[in-house]
Design an enzyme around this catalytic site. Structure first.
Site, PDB file in Angstrom:
ATOM      1  N   GLU A 118       0.808  -1.236   0.000  1.00 50.19           N
ATOM      2  CA  GLU A 118       0.000   0.000   0.000  1.00 50.19           C
ATOM      3  C   GLU A 118       0.840   1.284   0.000  1.00 50.19           C
ATOM      4  OE1 GLU A 118      -2.844  -0.218   3.179  1.00 50.19           O
ATOM      5  OE2 GLU A 118      -3.630  -2.148   2.518  1.00 50.19           O
ATOM      6  N   ASN A 130       2.081  -5.132  -3.166  1.00 48.46           N
ATOM      7  CA  ASN A 130       0.715  -5.520  -2.805  1.00 48.46           C
ATOM      8  C   ASN A 130      -0.132  -4.282  -2.488  1.00 48.46           C
ATOM      9  OD1 ASN A 130      -1.114  -7.754  -2.051  1.00 48.46           O
ATOM     10  ND2 ASN A 130      -0.931  -6.990   0.050  1.00 48.46           N
ATOM     11  N   HIS A 166     -10.403  -6.396  -1.331  1.00 51.12           N
ATOM     12  CA  HIS A 166     -11.367  -6.172  -0.240  1.00 51.12           C
ATOM     13  C   HIS A 166     -12.572  -5.457  -0.849  1.00 51.12           C
ATOM     14  CE1 HIS A 166      -8.607  -7.565   2.801  1.00 51.12           C
ATOM     15  NE2 HIS A 166      -7.676  -6.721   2.386  1.00 51.12           N
ATOM     16  N   GLU A 193      -5.960 -10.938  -0.781  1.00 54.27           N
ATOM     17  CA  GLU A 193      -6.683 -10.696   0.482  1.00 54.27           C
ATOM     18  C   GLU A 193      -8.191 -10.644   0.248  1.00 54.27           C
ATOM     19  OE1 GLU A 193      -5.132  -7.344   2.678  1.00 54.27           O
ATOM     20  OE2 GLU A 193      -3.063  -7.778   2.133  1.00 54.27           O
ATOM     21  N   ASP A 231     -11.943 -10.585   0.337  1.00 50.55           N
ATOM     22  CA  ASP A 231     -13.156 -10.737   1.146  1.00 50.55           C
ATOM     23  C   ASP A 231     -14.197  -9.763   0.609  1.00 50.55           C
ATOM     24  OD1 ASP A 231     -12.277  -8.313   2.306  1.00 50.55           O
ATOM     25  OD2 ASP A 231     -11.794  -9.229   4.232  1.00 50.55           O
TER      26      ASP A 231
HETATM   27  C1  XIL Z   1      -5.429  -6.338   8.768  1.00 53.69           C
HETATM   28  C2  XIL Z   1      -5.559  -7.479   9.773  1.00 53.69           C
HETATM   29  O1  XIL Z   1      -6.384  -8.490   9.249  1.00 53.69           O
HETATM   30  C3  XIL Z   1      -6.145  -6.950  11.061  1.00 53.69           C
HETATM   31  O2  XIL Z   1      -6.172  -7.962  12.067  1.00 53.69           O
HETATM   32  C4  XIL Z   1      -5.338  -5.765  11.562  1.00 53.69           C
HETATM   33  O3  XIL Z   1      -5.949  -5.213  12.704  1.00 53.69           O
HETATM   34  C5  XIL Z   1      -5.214  -4.715  10.469  1.00 53.69           C
HETATM   35  O4  XIL Z   1      -4.674  -5.301   9.296  1.00 53.69           O
HETATM   36  N1  XIL Z   1      -4.567  -4.748   4.009  1.00 53.69           N
HETATM   37  C6  XIL Z   1      -3.495  -5.519   4.389  1.00 53.69           C
HETATM   38  C7  XIL Z   1      -3.583  -6.371   5.607  1.00 53.69           C
HETATM   39  O5  XIL Z   1      -2.496  -5.574   3.666  1.00 53.69           O
HETATM   40  O6  XIL Z   1      -2.359  -6.471   6.268  1.00 53.69           O
HETATM   41  C8  XIL Z   1      -4.652  -5.870   6.558  1.00 53.69           C
HETATM   42  O7  XIL Z   1      -4.775  -6.812   7.618  1.00 53.69           O
HETATM   43  C9  XIL Z   1      -5.951  -5.664   5.814  1.00 53.69           C
HETATM   44  C10 XIL Z   1      -5.785  -4.604   4.751  1.00 53.69           C
END
Ligand code: XIL
Length: 389
Positions: free
Chosen positions: A148, A189, A225, A255, A257
């Protein structure tokens, strides 16, 4: 029963047994995986689902390899929590995606609030990356080296690294990671890069910047996400990912969801199934998309409700490990069949026989699947003969 009818019927059997990772591999991906964390270690039902059914061939630690967990104070390295996830991957015979080395979040105050010169921050960055990557050398399929770095408008985020070093911090990070574990795939990423636009173009700029400087970058991760109904189409995601693979990197969904406004409804669960299927299908249809990782598979451990209040139910299984329609959406993307059953099937890895997918095979994984496919076909044939006799 006619023999051709029996044969057709027999080919339905393996798709019933298909599980997500096995089906992904058979279709030509390297893995289907999930984020996980040690908070779930005492949860027998969760752990059984994580390792037992050939659903997850890859895991990513949610938090325990981030900077605040690994180096909470200068030169104090704590690997215990990260090691527990690495050990779990080894025990379960799962690939490990290591996450992450450089990110402006979950970064201790001693780094973000430090009074740095370019030289002193470079030393801290190199020391962190070299020490962590060396510790996990040989265990990580991939490292998310930089996470990020970009704002939504495509400019670089103003974190401590960028403010002190400019975009050179990205070069320093990838160089240090490559030196410490030459075999690990090194990824950039991000989120909001899953569709064409200024942010995706800027992420391609990071790949080009590294390639132009002869610095190793192997992959780009798309977090995914999403919100229900907000998933970019298969075509949009494929076009976008192909813009990256054209630069000579592999890609992955890292990631995934898909959250909804609570309370959930059947209509939203159905849309969520379509949405999960869309992203899984997009990866499958993209040459050099190696795998899909969900950001936990079970709503009990989802980061969504605490991060996006009022939303939830973002994962492919409920809090008590029951498969949601979304699970079958992913399975459908990988097998091309409309399996939709909540029956728990016994663990029968590598037994999937699928229709040929759209995917042009790109990884070495498919060769590994052949024994499983042959076994599946043989079993199908025996089943057909049994019906006919
Ligand atoms: C999130 C975790 O799942 C949480 O438990 C934590 O509090 C915050 O981070 N992008 C990412 C991940 O690259 O590392 C993040 O993970 C979600 C968003």
């Amino acid at each position: 029963m006619q023999i051709n009818q029996a044969l057709k019927l027999s080919f339905l059997l393996p798709s019933v047994y298909a599980q997500l990772h096995g089906a992904a591999k058979t279709a030509g991906l390297l893995y289907f995986g999930t984020e996980t964390e040690s908070v779930s270690f005492g949860d027998a039902a969760y752990q059984a689902a994580l390792k037992g059914n050939d659903d997850f061939g890859q895991i990513t630690p949610g938090n325990s390899m981030k900077w605040d967990a690994i180096q909470p104070a200068p030169n104090t390295f704590t690997f215990t929590a990260g090691d527990a996830i690495a050990d779990l991957a080894a025990t379960n015979n799962q690939l490990l995606r290591c996450h992450n080395l450089v990110w402006h979040e979950q970064l201790p105050d001693w780094v973000s609030g430090g009074n740095w010169t370019a030289a002193s921050l470079t030393q801290v960055l190199q020391n962190h990356i070299t020490t962590e990557v060396t510790h996990y050398k040989g265990k990580c399929y991939a490292w998310d080296v930089v996470n990020e770095a970009l704002n939504d408008n495509g400019t670089f985020g103003n974190d401590v690294f960028f403010n002190v070093l400019g975009s050179d911090y990205i070069k320093i990070a990838f160089q240090a990671a490559a030196a410490a574990d030459p075999a690990a795939k090194l990824y950039y990423n991000d989120f909001g890069t899953e569709f064409p636009g200024v942010k995706s173009t800027a992420a391609q700029g990071i790949v080009k910047m590294l390639k132009d400087a002869n610095i190793k970058i192997d992959g780009v991760g798309f977090q995914g996400h999403f919100t229900v109904g907000g998933t970019p189409s298969v075509a949009t995601q494929v076009t976008n990912m192909e813009a990256f693979t054209a630069l000579g990197v592999e890609v992955a969904i890292t990631e995934l969801d898909i959250r909804m406004t609570l309370p959930q409804t059947d209509a939203m669960l159905a849309q969520q199934k379509t949405d999960y299927q869309t992203t899984a299908a997009a990866c499958l249809a993209t040459k050099n998309c190696v795998g899909v990782t969900v950001w936990d598979f079970d709503d009990k451990y989802s980061w969504v409700p605490s991060t996006f209040p009022g939303t939830g139910s973002a994962d492919i299984m409920t809090a008590n490990v029951t498969k949601k329609p979304a699970y079958f959406g992913v399975l459908q993307a990988f097998t091309g069949t409309a399996a939709n059953s909540t029956t728990t099937m016994p663990s029968m890895p590598n037994m999937t026989v699928t229709a040929p997918s759209l995917r042009a095979s790109s990884s070495g994984a498919s060769a590994l699947d052949k024994p499983g496919m042959i076994l599946g076909m043989l079993l199908s044939l025996i089943f057909a003969m049994f019906i006919v006799s």
